[in-house]
Design an enzyme around this catalytic site. Sequence first.
Site, PDB file in Angstrom:
ATOM      1  CB  CYS A 382      -0.992  -0.052   1.158  1.00 56.27           C
ATOM      2  SG  CYS A 382      -2.481   0.895   0.774  1.00 56.27           S
ATOM      3  CG  HIS A 509      -3.527  -3.698   3.025  1.00 60.55           C
ATOM      4  ND1 HIS A 509      -2.629  -3.218   3.944  1.00 60.55           N
ATOM      5  CD2 HIS A 509      -4.117  -2.622   2.470  1.00 60.55           C
ATOM      6  CE1 HIS A 509      -2.674  -1.890   3.948  1.00 60.55           C
ATOM      7  NE2 HIS A 509      -3.568  -1.506   3.067  1.00 60.55           N
ATOM      8  CD  GLU A 511      -1.282  -6.396   5.005  1.00 54.74           C
ATOM      9  OE1 GLU A 511      -0.978  -6.663   3.823  1.00 54.74           O
ATOM     10  OE2 GLU A 511      -1.465  -5.232   5.407  1.00 54.74           O
TER      11      GLU A 511
HETATM   12  N1  GLN Z   1      -2.058   6.564   2.660  1.00 56.68           N
HETATM   13  C1  GLN Z   1      -2.143   5.789   1.469  1.00 56.68           C
HETATM   14  C2  GLN Z   1      -3.487   5.935   0.775  1.00 56.68           C
HETATM   15  O1  GLN Z   1      -4.454   6.291   1.360  1.00 56.68           O
HETATM   16  C3  GLN Z   1      -1.821   4.330   1.731  1.00 56.68           C
HETATM   17  C4  GLN Z   1      -2.782   3.672   2.678  1.00 56.68           C
HETATM   18  C5  GLN Z   1      -2.251   2.399   3.267  1.00 56.68           C
HETATM   19  O2  GLN Z   1      -1.046   2.155   3.305  1.00 56.68           O
HETATM   20  N2  GLN Z   1      -3.133   1.575   3.767  1.00 56.68           N
HETATM   21  O3  GLN Z   1      -3.596   5.669  -0.395  1.00 56.68           O
END
Ligand code: GLN
Length: 533
Positions: A382, A509, A511
């Site tokens: 992310c 994600h 995970e």
């Molecule tokens: N802050 C980033 C976004 O909103 C990544 C979010 C995250 O790592 N979950 O796109």
Amino acid sequence: METKYIFVTGGVVSSLGKGIISASIGKLLQARGYKVTIQKFDPYINIDPGTLNPYEHGECYVTADGMETDLDLGHYERFTDIKTTRHNSITTGRIYQAVIDKERRGDYLGKTIQVVPHITDEIKRCIKENATLEHFDFVISEIGGTIGDIESAPFMEAIRQLRWEMGRNAVNIHLTYVPYLHAAGEFKTKPTQHSVKELQSMGIQPDILILRTEHHLEKGILHKVASFCNVEPESVVQSEDMLSIYEVPVNMLHQGLDIAILRKLGISVEEAPIMMNAWYDFLDKQLKATREVHIGLVGKYDLQDAYKSIRESLTLAGIYNGLKVRIHFINSEDITCQNVGVKLGSMAGIIICPGFGQRGIEGKIIAAEYLRTNDIPTFGICLGMQMMAIEFARNVLGYQDANSREMDIQTPHNVIDIMENQKSITQMGGTMRLGTYECKLVQGSHAYEAYGKVILIKERHRHRYEFNNQYFDEYEAKGMKCVGINPAANLVEIVEIPDKRWYIGTQFHPEYRSTVLHPHPLFMSFIRECAQG
Ligand code: GLN
């Protein structure tokens, strides 16, 4: 079978591992062939933990249906492979919101709205709701917090009523703590007695007690607790520290916790074979996984729980590769061009962690450059993926000022930009791109190979910003490939540099989808490559 309800409460202190006990109970009942679900009630007033700082609450776990939830749901999914939903994580805030919405609609027909019965009725409705949507043999409801907390009182009242209404279809399990006092050389059961008294004063008689302890308790102590607390001796078990949390279900099984539960619920316990073979195989692998591999987590939250699912995913993938993963947290705020080699150089691989906001991102970008140019296996998740893309834009595409709109609203080279449908959003809670979306993989890419050559995958998301497709061709031409695309919205979900050993960033994600019996293919492939170093 009519649905049975199991209520799990905790006493004495927090952090006893109620989530792991609840997940273990779920696992054991499942292993006897029952259909189980597990839900968590959190007594705080936030609607969900999505807006909470990880320092307050640890990781925010995201369900497939896009609910931002407590990290205990991660344990539930990892232990049992069930897919939790928004019905599995409920806070006081949500309970009150539902009641207030009904009040505003006029549903209560002029009544005064009170904690009892309106709030408690809503809690009871949420406890019973899962089994109305789908049949479950068992619904396990874990009540967050510790007995005696003011804010958990309505939940206690709700389970008191339900236990009374349901009779033998419900069971109360209480997890408490038995400390060992070194100076006295003794275990102390008094806190447990007090905790049970407190429960009894609320009208709740625990049916089963689980005693958390750092050292093994002799039978005499269990008997003493049983007689002081009005619980049958065979319904008192202990949960001592184990080498790994994944041994807890087996420890509970050996002490007959599942049988105690079934007996209390009036279910006959035949010689029903308990199917735990796959779990035992896993534990066996865990025992044999002794070769160490060192993985760095580059992030800004110096707190074990902040990256819980990532840590567990790495550990699990390690075990399946015969490796013991040693995780080293590296604070991205401390990373500079001068020290990056010292901090990261000895690691077999690095995870660049997810996150929000400015703090620590320059360190992540410096790390990405070092890892890319030194060809160290790197997995960006992310925000981590976004930082890999920004680093590439700055140092390879030549846009020194490249950035994400999240960090610099003015940036002329917004290689990471806010998603179109996020621009008009003003409410912060629950409004990100959340939950499962499809992603189409490019054949022949590292990611495609890692997933075992499947084209269409589904992963969970939690973000507002995205890869800016205006730069797509430039990235591709200079060697960073966009190898996973969401077909519906054309969003870039995975980038990689194919010339590198393992340099992959995912907007999603992975995970959240790793479980004990099904480790995630990307983590598996990452760890496998790290072990080659
Ligand atoms: N802050 C980033 C976004 O909103 C990544 C979010 C995250 O790592 N979950 O796109």
